[in-house]
Design a protein around this motif. Structure first.
Motif, PDB file in Angstrom:
ATOM      1  N   ILE A  99       1.083  -0.950  -0.460  1.00 56.04           N
ATOM      2  CA  ILE A  99       0.118   0.138   0.117  1.00 56.04           C
ATOM      3  C   ILE A  99       0.745   1.329  -0.290  1.00 56.04           C
ATOM      4  N   LEU A 100       0.854   2.065  -0.872  1.00 53.39           N
ATOM      5  CA  LEU A 100       1.615   3.215  -1.326  1.00 53.39           C
ATOM      6  C   LEU A 100       1.696   4.247  -0.435  1.00 53.39           C
ATOM      7  N   SER A 101       2.257   5.487   0.140  1.00 60.20           N
ATOM      8  CA  SER A 101       2.175   6.582   0.922  1.00 60.20           C
ATOM      9  C   SER A 101       2.856   7.292   0.656  1.00 60.20           C
ATOM     10  N   ASN A 102       4.270   7.444  -0.275  1.00 60.77           N
ATOM     11  CA  ASN A 102       4.304   8.605  -0.546  1.00 60.77           C
ATOM     12  C   ASN A 102       4.010  10.045  -1.145  1.00 60.77           C
ATOM     13  N   ALA A 258      -6.452  -1.423  -5.362  1.00 63.49           N
ATOM     14  CA  ALA A 258      -5.276  -1.320  -4.894  1.00 63.49           C
ATOM     15  C   ALA A 258      -3.865  -1.170  -4.313  1.00 63.49           C
ATOM     16  N   LEU A 259      -3.631  -0.568  -5.061  1.00 61.60           N
ATOM     17  CA  LEU A 259      -2.201   0.717  -4.486  1.00 61.60           C
ATOM     18  C   LEU A 259      -2.292   1.720  -3.389  1.00 61.60           C
ATOM     19  N   PHE A 260      -4.044   2.228  -2.820  1.00 64.40           N
ATOM     20  CA  PHE A 260      -3.401   2.947  -1.577  1.00 64.40           C
ATOM     21  C   PHE A 260      -5.087   2.264  -0.552  1.00 64.40           C
ATOM     22  N   GLU A 261      -4.441   3.445   0.158  1.00 64.61           N
ATOM     23  CA  GLU A 261      -5.929   2.767   1.559  1.00 64.61           C
ATOM     24  C   GLU A 261      -7.070   3.518   1.293  1.00 64.61           C
ATOM     25  N   ASP A 262      -8.292   2.775   0.891  1.00 62.24           N
ATOM     26  CA  ASP A 262      -9.578   3.715   0.383  1.00 62.24           C
ATOM     27  C   ASP A 262     -10.292   3.772   2.237  1.00 62.24           C
ATOM     28  N   VAL A 270       0.350   9.425  -3.899  1.00 66.69           N
ATOM     29  CA  VAL A 270       0.942   9.332  -5.433  1.00 66.69           C
ATOM     30  C   VAL A 270       1.500   7.944  -5.793  1.00 66.69           C
ATOM     31  N   VAL A 271       0.114   7.434  -6.857  1.00 68.07           N
ATOM     32  CA  VAL A 271       0.112   6.327  -7.085  1.00 68.07           C
ATOM     33  C   VAL A 271       0.426   5.501  -8.913  1.00 68.07           C
ATOM     34  N   GLY A 272       0.952   6.952  -9.841  1.00 69.29           N
ATOM     35  CA  GLY A 272       1.613   6.393 -11.125  1.00 69.29           C
ATOM     36  C   GLY A 272       1.707   8.318 -11.289  1.00 69.29           C
ATOM     37  N   PHE A 273       1.865   8.301 -12.472  1.00 66.61           N
ATOM     38  CA  PHE A 273       2.214   9.480 -13.402  1.00 66.61           C
ATOM     39  C   PHE A 273       1.404   9.642 -14.493  1.00 66.61           C
ATOM     40  N   ALA A 274       0.184   9.633 -15.340  1.00 59.09           N
ATOM     41  CA  ALA A 274      -0.156  10.118 -16.634  1.00 59.09           C
ATOM     42  C   ALA A 274       0.749  11.025 -17.617  1.00 59.09           C
ATOM     43  N   ALA A 275       1.205  10.052 -18.660  1.00 63.50           N
ATOM     44  CA  ALA A 275       1.602  10.826 -19.978  1.00 63.50           C
ATOM     45  C   ALA A 275       1.836  12.170 -20.457  1.00 63.50           C
TER      46      ALA A 275
END
Length: 370
Positions: A99-102, A258-262, A270-275
Motif C-alpha cells: 500500500i503506497l504512502s509517498n 489496490a495501490l492505496f488505502e481506501d 501518489v500512485v502513478g504518473f500520467a503520460a
C-alpha cells in the motif's frame, strides 16, 4: 534497434544516448555517450569523461572534477548504463501487495528497483513483477515487465487473453506544465504508468455497430464507444478493474484501487504518473481539514439515447462513454479529472467515470505512443 537507416538515404536514428559494451583480453568495460559527452567505465571501476564535440579524439579526460555541470553529465550517462545493464549490486524492494504512502509529485523521488511475486488466480500461474525507475536527463524512465504487485485474473470469468511478461519503457518529464489546450485520450496513446509498473489504458476498441462490439473500433470520432467498466458489456475485468490485451499486457481499464488505502484517515498518496508527467493521486484529499474523496464533474445524461439507424437506443446507463457529460463545477475535478491543491496539479482516482483521467492537461510524452 536497427541502424540500417544510417547506411541508406532514410531518416537516421533519433536517440539522445547511445550505449556500448566491450570485452577483450586487453580491456573490458562500457561507454555511454550523448551528443556532447562520452563516459567510459572500465571493469576496474575507473572512469573517463570526454567532451566529444571539442575533443573527438578523446585525448582530454575531464575526470576527476568538482564541476557540478560535468558531474551532472556523469550522473545522466551512468543512469543510462544502469537502465540498460541493470545494477546487480542493488537488492530490489519487494512491493508485493504494498500500500503506497509517498505523496511527492516528483517522479525522481520514486527512483528504485522493485519486484513482486503474484498469482494469476484463474490460471494458477505464479509471476514475478519487475520494475526499474531511473532518471536520465529531465526524464524519469520506467522499465517494466507489466506484471502487477497484486494477484490478478480473479474474476468470475477468466481473461480472454493470457497475461505474459512484457519489456516496456515509459518516460515521464520531471517538469510537467499545463498546456494551452487539453489533449484527448485516444487508442493511440497509453494514459499513464502506475508505481507498480502497470499501465493505464482506459479506452476499449469496441463501439456499438462495429463488428462484435469488442474490437475494431479504431476511429476516435466513432460514437457510442463501450465503457469496459460497465458490467453488462462483458469485458471480463478482474477485481482490480484490469485485464490483458491480445499481446498479454496487463493494464487497468478503470480505477486501480489496490495501490492505496481506501479510507478517509489520511490524504491519498501518489500512485502513478500520467503520460503528461502529472502525478496521479488516490481518491482522498484534504478539503480544509476534512479528508474526503474527490468528486468527478461528470454525470450520466438524463433521458434516452437516440434510437434511429445505427443508434443503440435505451436509457443512458453508463454502458457507453457517450452516456456521460461534463458539467463544470459539478464536482471537485476539472474536465481531465484533475485539480490543483497547494500549488500541485494532479489527477485523482474516482469510483465512477472517468476513473483516472478523461484527457491530458499537459502534453503526453511520445514514449506512451502505441
Amino acid at each position: 534497434q536497427s541502424f540500417k537507416s544510417l547506411l541508406s538515404n532514410e531518416v537516421g536514428l533519433d536517440r539522445d544516448y547511445i550505449y556500448t559494451a566491450y570485452q577483450s583480453d586487453e580491456v573490458t568495460g562500457w561507454a555511454t555517450r550523448s551528443s556532447d559527452y562520452k563516459l567510459i567505465e572500465l571493469d576496474n571501476g575507473s572512469q573517463e569523461l570526454y567532451q566529444i564535440n571539442d575533443s573527438f579524439a578523446e585525448t582530454n579526460n575531464l575526470l576527476p572534477t568538482n564541476n557540478t555541470d560535468l558531474l551532472k553529465q556523469v550522473s545522466d550517462l551512468e543512469n543510462v548504463a544502469v537502465l540498460i545493464r541493470g545494477n546487480e549490486t542493488v537488492n530490489p524492494i519487494d512491493i508485493t501487495n504494498a500500500i503506497l504512502s509517498n505523496k511527492s509529485k516528483n517522479c525522481v523521488d520514486y527512483i528504485e528497483q522493485f519486484t513482486s511475486t503474484v498469482n494469476d488466480v484463474n490460471r494458477g500461474v505464479v509471476f514475478n513483477g519487475d520494475l526499474v525507475i531511473s532518471q536520465v536527463g529531465d526524464k524519469c524512465v520506467f522499465q517494466t515487465n507489466a506484471i502487477p504487485n497484486h494477484d490478478f485474473n480473479d474474476g468470475g470469468n477468466a481473461f480472454p487473453n493470457n497475461v505474459s511478461a512484457q519489456n516496456d519503457q515509459f518516460e515521464i518529464t520531471t517538469s510537467p506544465v499545463i498546456a494551452s489546450k487539453i489533449t484527448n485520450i485516444s487508442l493511440q496513446v497509453d494514459n499513464a504508468i502506475m508505481l507498480n509498473g502497470v499501465k493505464v489504458d482506459l479506452l476499449a476498441a469496441g463501439c456499438f455497430g462495429v463488428g462484435n462490439g469488442k474490437v475494431g473500433c479504431n476511429d476516435m470520432s466513432q460514437p457510442w464507444r463501450y465503457d469496459p467498466m460497465h458490467p453488462a458489456n462483458g469485458f471480463n475485468v478482474d477485481s482490480h478493474n484490469a485485464h490483458a490485451q491480445p499481446d498479454g499486457t496487463y493494464h487497468y481499464h478503470g480505477s486501480p484501487f489496490a495501490l492505496f488505502e481506501d479510507s478517509n484517515n489520511q490524504e491519498s498518496p501518489v500512485v502513478g504518473f500520467a503520460a503528461d508527467g502529472f502525478p496521479i493521486f488516490g481518491s482522498y484529499f484534504d478539503d480544509q481539514g476534512s479528508i474526503r474523496k474527490a468528486a468527478s464533474s461528470y454525470r450520466l445524461k438524463s433521458g434516452s439515447r437516440p434510437s434511429g439507424a445505427g443508434e443503440p437506443g435505451g436509457n443512458y446507463d453508463g454502458a457507453f462513454r457517450d452516456d456521460y457529460e461534463y458539467v463544470e463545477g459539478l464536482g471537485d475535478l476539472d474536465e481531465c479529472n484533475g485539480m490543483t491543491i497547494n500549488g500541485v496539479y494532479g489527477y485523482y482516482i474516482t469510483n465512477n467515470y472517468p476513473y483516472v483521467l478523461a484527457c491530458f492537461s499537459g502534453t503526453p510524452d511520445s514514449s506512451f505512443n502505441k
